[in-house]
Scaffold this active site. Structure first.
Site, PDB file in Angstrom:
ATOM      1  N   ASN A   9       3.940   0.482  12.525  1.00 48.67           N
ATOM      2  CA  ASN A   9       3.560  -0.834  11.911  1.00 48.67           C
ATOM      3  C   ASN A   9       4.130  -2.169  10.758  1.00 48.67           C
ATOM      4  OD1 ASN A   9       1.514  -2.366   9.291  1.00 48.67           O
ATOM      5  ND2 ASN A   9       2.413  -0.576   7.893  1.00 48.67           N
ATOM      6  N   TRP A  10       3.495  -2.977  12.301  1.00 48.23           N
ATOM      7  CA  TRP A  10       3.813  -4.136  11.981  1.00 48.23           C
ATOM      8  C   TRP A  10       3.744  -5.099  10.480  1.00 48.23           C
ATOM      9  CZ3 TRP A  10       2.504  -6.145  17.941  1.00 48.23           C
ATOM     10  CH2 TRP A  10       3.178  -5.648  18.606  1.00 48.23           C
ATOM     11  N   LYS A  11       2.988  -5.171  10.165  1.00 48.95           N
ATOM     12  CA  LYS A  11       2.611  -6.175   9.047  1.00 48.95           C
ATOM     13  C   LYS A  11       2.475  -6.767   9.443  1.00 48.95           C
ATOM     14  CE  LYS A  11       4.643  -1.920   6.596  1.00 48.95           C
ATOM     15  NZ  LYS A  11       6.055  -2.062   4.858  1.00 48.95           N
ATOM     16  N   HIS A  98      -2.672   1.837   2.980  1.00 47.99           N
ATOM     17  CA  HIS A  98      -0.842   1.453   2.610  1.00 47.99           C
ATOM     18  C   HIS A  98      -0.441   0.761   0.986  1.00 47.99           C
ATOM     19  CE1 HIS A  98       2.657   0.107   3.029  1.00 47.99           C
ATOM     20  NE2 HIS A  98       3.476   0.624   4.594  1.00 47.99           N
ATOM     21  N   GLU A 100       1.202  -1.132   0.575  1.00 50.38           N
ATOM     22  CA  GLU A 100       0.993  -2.688  -0.155  1.00 50.38           C
ATOM     23  C   GLU A 100      -0.366  -3.587  -0.478  1.00 50.38           C
ATOM     24  OE1 GLU A 100       3.318  -3.540   3.337  1.00 50.38           O
ATOM     25  OE2 GLU A 100       4.981  -3.038   2.415  1.00 50.38           O
ATOM     26  N   GLU A 170       3.853   8.096   2.274  1.00 49.40           N
ATOM     27  CA  GLU A 170       4.928   6.892   1.776  1.00 49.40           C
ATOM     28  C   GLU A 170       5.945   6.582  -0.004  1.00 49.40           C
ATOM     29  OE1 GLU A 170       4.646   4.273   5.692  1.00 49.40           O
ATOM     30  OE2 GLU A 170       3.258   3.492   3.777  1.00 49.40           O
ATOM     31  N   GLY A 176      10.721  -0.412   2.961  1.00 48.34           N
ATOM     32  CA  GLY A 176      11.808  -1.554   3.133  1.00 48.34           C
ATOM     33  C   GLY A 176      13.018  -1.978   2.397  1.00 48.34           C
ATOM     34  N   SER A 216      11.798   3.484   5.554  1.00 51.96           N
ATOM     35  CA  SER A 216      12.879   3.482   5.747  1.00 51.96           C
ATOM     36  C   SER A 216      13.449   4.731   7.066  1.00 51.96           C
ATOM     37  CB  SER A 216      13.936   2.938   4.756  1.00 51.96           C
ATOM     38  OG  SER A 216      13.681   1.758   4.122  1.00 51.96           O
ATOM     39  N   GLY A 237       7.900   0.890   9.833  1.00 50.27           N
ATOM     40  CA  GLY A 237       7.357  -0.710   9.272  1.00 50.27           C
ATOM     41  C   GLY A 237       9.027  -0.897   9.999  1.00 50.27           C
ATOM     42  N   GLY A 238       9.487  -1.354   9.238  1.00 50.34           N
ATOM     43  CA  GLY A 238      10.981  -2.419   9.850  1.00 50.34           C
ATOM     44  C   GLY A 238      10.948  -1.940  11.257  1.00 50.34           C
TER      45      GLY A 238
END
Ligand SMILES: O=C[C@H](O)COP(=O)(O)O
Length: 253
Positions: A9-11, A98, A100, A170, A176, A216, A237-238
């Site tokens: 997931n590149w966000k 998600h 977010e 999650e 993150g 993470s 993610g990251g």
């Protein structure tokens, strides 16, 4: 039987050039190095989807996902993107709920249930996210929070429909932050979620659904997490923004 999945997931990151470079690197490295049968899902921002889909081409084990969608079919909804638009652009999966989206954009379980249904009705697969905040875990409410998110978001679906859903657990405190849930904590929650599905539907259905862990995930912890019996992969993610790291995660099954 359920699939192993590594979803990146590149966000809201990367310009188009950067996104194309990342996608090409992942596709090429995966072709040369990945020998397992994991499904790889690249989940770029909407505006990059068409370009990434072209790069993916016919690579059998790589799919394209979207980070969100509208619950509506079409019409006067400025700024929204429908499931049929995503499908026509080559998308296979859509991330729904998600944390977010829940936290920053006020998306509640009722809206997420409607989005999930819209994704399924449109012939795509939802990646439905759940997860508790730190205060809920500290108050030992984490099972209750995830139960409510799963029940209200998914349990209106038929058995045939839920078989096309991927779930991503999650824990918000791990997203993150560099803090990962331990493999025991992940396994415990994944087994609990699978148990809820078995209770509502049946064991065979529960055993057919992929449940991903997110929060993470890195090359250094992916192998231990993915080795847990109820952890079928990761929503990353990251680390999915670095081709080397993401491919090393894909190789961890
Ligand atoms: O969708 C991905 C998750 O929010 C995890 O993000 P992270 O790997 O940067 O912690």
């Amino acid at each position: 039987m359920r699939k192993n999945i590594a979803a990146g997931n590149w966000k809201m990151n990367l310009t188009l050039d950067e996104g194309q470079k990342l996608a090409s690197e992942v596709i090429n490295m995966a072709k040369g190095e990945v020998s397992n049968d994991a499904e790889i899902i690249l989940i770029p921002p909407f505006v990059h989807i068409t370009s990434v889909e072209k790069l993916v081409g016919s690579a059998a084990n790589v799919k394209v996902g979207a980070q969100n969608c509208s619950d509506q079919g079409s019409g006067a909804y400025t700024g929204e993107t429908s499931v049929s638009m995503l499908k026509s652009a080559g998308v296979s999966y859509v991330v729904i709920g998600h944390s977010e989206r829940r936290e920053l954009f006020g998306e509640d379980n009722a809206l997420l249930a409607a989005k999930t249904k819209a994704v399924l009705d449109g012939g795509l697969k939802p990646i439905y996210c759940c997860g508790e905040k730190l205060e809920s875990r500290e108050a030992e409410q984490h099972f209750a929070v995830n139960k409510e998110q799963i029940e209200e978001g998914l349990f209106g679906l038929s058995k045939e429909e839920i078989l096309n859903v991927v779930i991503a657990y999650e824990p918000v405190w791990a997203i993150g932050t560099g803090v990962t849930a331990s493999s025991d904590q992940a396994q415990e929650m994944h087994a609990y979620i699978r148990g809820l599905i078995a209770e509502k539907y049946d064991q065979e259905t529960a055993d057919s659904i992929s449940i991903l862990y997110g929060g993470s995930v890195k090359p250094g912890n992916a192998q231990e997490l993915f080795a847990q019996p109820d952890v079928d992969g990761g929503l990353v993610g990251g680390a999915s923004l670095k081709s080397r790291d993401f491919v090393d995660i894909i190789k961890s099954f």
